[in-house]
Design a protein around this motif. Structure first.
Motif, short mmCIF file in Angstrom:
data_model
loop_
_atom_site.label_atom_id
_atom_site.label_comp_id
_atom_site.label_asym_id
_atom_site.label_seq_id
_atom_site.Cartn_x
_atom_site.Cartn_y
_atom_site.Cartn_z
N UNK A 216 -4.76 2.06 -3.59
CA UNK A 216 -4.71 1.66 -2.19
C UNK A 216 -3.33 1.21 -1.75
N UNK A 217 -2.61 0.51 -2.63
CA UNK A 217 -1.32 -0.03 -2.23
C UNK A 217 -0.16 0.92 -2.49
N UNK A 218 -0.38 1.88 -3.39
CA UNK A 218 0.66 2.87 -3.66
C UNK A 218 1.87 2.28 -4.36
N UNK A 219 3.03 2.85 -4.11
CA UNK A 219 3.29 3.83 -3.06
C UNK A 219 2.86 5.24 -3.45
N UNK A 220 2.44 6.07 -2.46
CA UNK A 220 2.25 5.69 -1.06
C UNK A 220 0.92 4.96 -0.89
N UNK A 221 0.87 4.06 0.07
CA UNK A 221 -0.37 3.35 0.37
C UNK A 221 -1.32 4.27 1.14
N UNK A 222 -2.58 3.89 1.18
CA UNK A 222 -3.54 4.64 1.98
C UNK A 222 -4.01 3.75 3.13
N UNK A 223 -4.54 4.37 4.19
CA UNK A 223 -4.97 3.62 5.35
C UNK A 223 -6.23 2.80 5.09
N UNK A 224 -6.50 1.88 6.00
CA UNK A 224 -7.63 0.97 5.84
C UNK A 224 -8.95 1.73 5.80
N UNK A 226 -9.56 4.84 4.92
CA UNK A 226 -9.69 5.54 3.64
C UNK A 226 -9.97 4.56 2.51
N UNK A 227 -9.32 3.38 2.56
CA UNK A 227 -9.53 2.38 1.52
C UNK A 227 -10.96 1.87 1.51
N UNK A 228 -11.54 1.72 2.70
CA UNK A 228 -12.93 1.27 2.79
C UNK A 228 -13.86 2.24 2.06
N UNK A 229 -13.67 3.52 2.32
CA UNK A 229 -14.52 4.52 1.68
C UNK A 229 -14.20 4.65 0.19
N UNK A 230 -12.93 4.52 -0.14
CA UNK A 230 -12.54 4.61 -1.56
C UNK A 230 -13.19 3.50 -2.38
N UNK A 231 -13.20 2.28 -1.83
CA UNK A 231 -13.73 1.13 -2.56
C UNK A 231 -15.25 1.12 -2.64
N UNK A 232 -15.92 1.75 -1.68
CA UNK A 232 -17.34 1.50 -1.51
C UNK A 232 -18.18 1.88 -2.73
N UNK A 233 -17.89 3.05 -3.30
CA UNK A 233 -18.67 3.48 -4.45
C UNK A 233 -18.52 2.54 -5.63
N UNK A 234 -17.28 2.11 -5.90
CA UNK A 234 -17.05 1.21 -7.02
C UNK A 234 -17.65 -0.16 -6.75
N UNK A 235 -17.61 -0.61 -5.51
CA UNK A 235 -18.23 -1.89 -5.19
C UNK A 235 -19.74 -1.84 -5.40
N UNK A 236 -20.37 -0.74 -4.99
CA UNK A 236 -21.82 -0.61 -5.21
C UNK A 236 -22.13 -0.60 -6.71
#
Length: 245
Positions: A216-224, A226-236
């Motif tokens: 998420x933080x990169x570089x390059x970083x990703x947008x908020x 995209x980060x929300x969707x990226x994190x969601x599976x791992x959080x579940x």
């Protein structure tokens, strides 16, 4: 004998750069050892964090100049491969599958500063000497210095350090965001270990969290978004897993 040492305690891997005759300057062989130890850490699923430190009160003074001649032909095959072994070592530290903390005492200079910046977090001594120093010896920075410093301390600090050869101590490193904390010299390694041990309480979760952190933080970083969707599976996954602990 110049070498890199590894110990493990409480789920934390402690990497020690050991070449005290030259304040822990790195040789190509040490670079290869360091990369191999990172492989060991990654395959040991009981390890949830790592600390990188230097022997005998100094972090790393850069390349061991007994082995490196900056005036020599660096494009010559052997010289090119040897410097590559050092560069690859701190890149390998930055790719560890566990969160990493640098415990910085004494000097972190040149390639040693790159090694410090390769970790996820830094604890530095109040009296630490932190210096890129490349231009001081008429060299262009190497090892991706501008990217490493820029992602940590931002453009202004990176310019001061990399273009204008500013030298800073621990309090200033903390002030500009280059380090999490600046503490008395005799407290650095214990504080770094304590932070690492907190992450290492759940090695599996620590490995997933640091993967998200770096992506998420990169570089390059990703947008908020995209980060929300990226994190969601791992959080579940972590929520289901937590319910079964």
């Amino acid at each position: 004998m110049p070498e890199v040492l590894l110990s493990k305690q409480d789920g934390v891997a402690v990497i020690v750069v050991h070449n005290p005759e030259v304040k822990n300057g790195l040789t190509p062989e040490m670079g290869r050892q360091l990369a191999a130890l990172c492989d060991d850490i990654d395959t040991d699923e009981s390890i949830g964090a790592a600390v990188v430190q230097g022997a005998e009160g100094s972090f790393c003074s850069g390349a061991d100049r007994r082995r490196w001649n900056p005036s020599g032909d660096q494009a010559e095959d052997t010289a090119f491969k040897e410097s590559g072994a050092v560069y690859s070592a701190f890149k390998r530290v930055g790719e560890l599958k566990v969160p990493s903390v640098a415990a910085v005492r004494g000097a972190a200079v040149g390639a040693g500063m790159n090694l410090m910046l390769a970790t996820d977090l830094r604890i530095v001594a109040d009296n630490a000497r932190i210096l890129a120093g490349f231009l001081r010896i008429n060299l262009h920075p190497g090892g991706g210095f501008f990217t490493l410093a820029g992602r940590t301390a931002g453009r202004e600090a990176t310019a001061a350090l990399g273009l204008f050869s500013a030298e800073i101590a621990g309090p200033r490193a903390k002030e500009i965001g280059l380090a999490w904390d600046s503490v008395p010299d005799d407290q650095v390694e214990q504080q770094a270990f304590d932070l690492a041990r907190a992450a290492a309480q759940d090695p599996e979760l620590a490995r997933e969290a640091v993967r998200s952190f770096r992506t998420e933080l990169g570089p390059p970083a990703i947008g908020w978004d995209a980060a929300l969707h990226f994190e969601r599976g791992t959080q579940m996954w972590s929520q289901r897993r937590r319910a079964n602990l």
